[in-house]
Design a protein around this motif. Structure first.
Motif, PDB file in Angstrom:
ATOM      1  N   SER A 189      48.388  49.358  41.380  1.00 54.44           N
ATOM      2  CA  SER A 189      48.237  47.910  41.475  1.00 54.44           C
ATOM      3  C   SER A 189      46.942  47.495  40.800  1.00 54.44           C
ATOM      4  CB  SER A 189      48.245  47.458  42.944  1.00 54.44           C
ATOM      5  OG  SER A 189      47.110  47.957  43.623  1.00 54.44           O
ATOM      6  N   ALA A 190      46.849  46.221  40.496  1.00 56.34           N
ATOM      7  CA  ALA A 190      45.650  45.692  39.846  1.00 56.34           C
ATOM      8  C   ALA A 190      45.457  44.243  40.261  1.00 56.34           C
ATOM      9  CB  ALA A 190      45.772  45.795  38.330  1.00 56.34           C
ATOM     10  N   MET A 191      44.194  43.838  40.343  1.00 54.87           N
ATOM     11  CA  MET A 191      43.871  42.451  40.643  1.00 54.87           C
ATOM     12  C   MET A 191      43.826  41.684  39.325  1.00 54.87           C
ATOM     13  SD  MET A 191      43.242  40.129  42.896  1.00 54.87           S
ATOM     14  CE  MET A 191      42.771  40.933  44.433  1.00 54.87           C
ATOM     15  N   LEU A 192      44.941  41.058  38.976  1.00 56.38           N
ATOM     16  CA  LEU A 192      45.045  40.302  37.733  1.00 56.38           C
ATOM     17  C   LEU A 192      44.915  38.803  37.964  1.00 56.38           C
ATOM     18  CD1 LEU A 192      48.029  42.229  36.068  1.00 56.38           C
ATOM     19  CD2 LEU A 192      45.568  42.674  35.868  1.00 56.38           C
ATOM     20  N   ASP A 193      44.952  38.397  39.218  1.00 58.90           N
ATOM     21  CA  ASP A 193      44.829  36.985  39.577  1.00 58.90           C
ATOM     22  C   ASP A 193      43.367  36.565  39.447  1.00 58.90           C
ATOM     23  OD1 ASP A 193      44.909  34.471  40.667  1.00 58.90           O
ATOM     24  OD2 ASP A 193      45.347  35.129  42.712  1.00 58.90           O
ATOM     25  N   ILE A 194      43.084  35.580  38.601  1.00 57.25           N
ATOM     26  CA  ILE A 194      41.693  35.176  38.376  1.00 57.25           C
ATOM     27  C   ILE A 194      41.064  34.589  39.635  1.00 57.25           C
ATOM     28  CG2 ILE A 194      42.027  34.795  35.908  1.00 57.25           C
ATOM     29  CD1 ILE A 194      42.184  31.807  36.463  1.00 57.25           C
ATOM     30  N   LYS A 195      41.882  34.159  40.593  1.00 55.30           N
ATOM     31  CA  LYS A 195      41.354  33.644  41.856  1.00 55.30           C
ATOM     32  C   LYS A 195      41.169  34.749  42.891  1.00 55.30           C
ATOM     33  CE  LYS A 195      43.377  29.020  41.393  1.00 55.30           C
ATOM     34  NZ  LYS A 195      44.261  28.004  42.034  1.00 55.30           N
ATOM     35  N   ASN A 196      41.543  35.975  42.541  1.00 52.29           N
ATOM     36  CA  ASN A 196      41.406  37.122  43.439  1.00 52.29           C
ATOM     37  C   ASN A 196      42.125  36.901  44.767  1.00 52.29           C
ATOM     38  OD1 ASN A 196      39.403  39.140  42.112  1.00 52.29           O
ATOM     39  ND2 ASN A 196      38.474  37.128  41.804  1.00 52.29           N
TER      40      ASN A 196
END
Length: 232
Positions: A189-196
């Motif tokens: 998985s990866a945090m790709l959401d700019i709002k985290n």
């Protein structure tokens, strides 16, 4: 980590986790991405705390909010000096935040130290909540021979016991991204959401999907409930 996985899946299982999982060397140290996520969340938590206490979401620069508004809304007022010390720490973290958000950590204290400070501050500001996460996104769970079929939104998944265990490991915050799978589908998985706010999960041979932490916990509970009857 492998001990935790063994406890999670039970000692009576057919396969011991140590035979098909291994810790990724150095993965348990916080990364720059981890630090950046906590630093960005810090501003969100400061504003959310002031908004909850004042009844109105604040506007203005973070430094001004910490200086002028945060002292007015203490947590744990029964502990003398706690909030005064926290406001001082919040002001110091604000000075670090901009550098971290732009990945400029040259000359800053060690990354694990700063990460711990931001995480502790966010934990203080974050309200304690007991919530029931809607499970509407997760439907149609049933076993067909050795594969569990289910849907996330409209996407169909067909996972074996081993695949499910791998997904459970990746869903759990303490092991996420820290284990290499030797058997079953590869999952990361990866945090790709700019709002985290949500992570993107990648399951081998499947389209990626996004879950926030509460949804990940809900899916974790559902998968364990369907895995248990088959195994035991």
């Amino acid at each position: 980590m492998l001990h935790w996985i063994t406890c999670l899946f039970g000692l009576s299982r057919r396969y011991l986790p140590s035979s098909h999982h291994e810790d990724i060397s150095g993965s348990f140290e916080p990364t720059l991405d981890d630090l950046r996520a906590e630093a960005i969340d810090f501003e969100r938590q400061v504003k959310a705390h002031i908004g909850r206490e004042s009844g109105k979401m604040p506007t203005g620069p973070l430094g001004q909010l910490i200086r002028d508004m945060l002292p007015k809304y203490p947590k744990y007022p029964q502990i003398p000096g706690f909030w005064d010390g926290f406001v001082v720490e919040a002001a110091a973290l604000k000075e670090l935040r901009n550098n971290i958000a732009h990945s400029d950590v040259q000359g800053l204290p060690p990354l694990p130290e700063i990460y711990g400070r931001f995480k502790k501050a966010n934990d203080v500001l974050r309200p304690f909540t007991v919530c029931s996460v809607p499970r509407d996104r997760f439907t149609q769970f049933f076993w067909v021979k050795s594969l569990l079929h289910f849907k996330i939104d409209e996407q169909v998944f067909r996972l074996s016991e081993r695949d499910i265990e791998n997904l459970l490991v990746e869903l759990h915050p303490s092991s996420r991204g820290k284990v290499r799978f030797k058997a079953g589908k590869q999952i990361h998985s990866a945090m790709l959401d700019i709002k985290n706010e949500s992570r993107t999960y990648f399951v081998e041979d499947c389209a990626p999907f996004n879950l926030d932490d509460q949804e990940a916990m809900a899916l974790d509970d559902l998968l364990i409930s369907y895995l248990g009857p088959v195994r035991y």
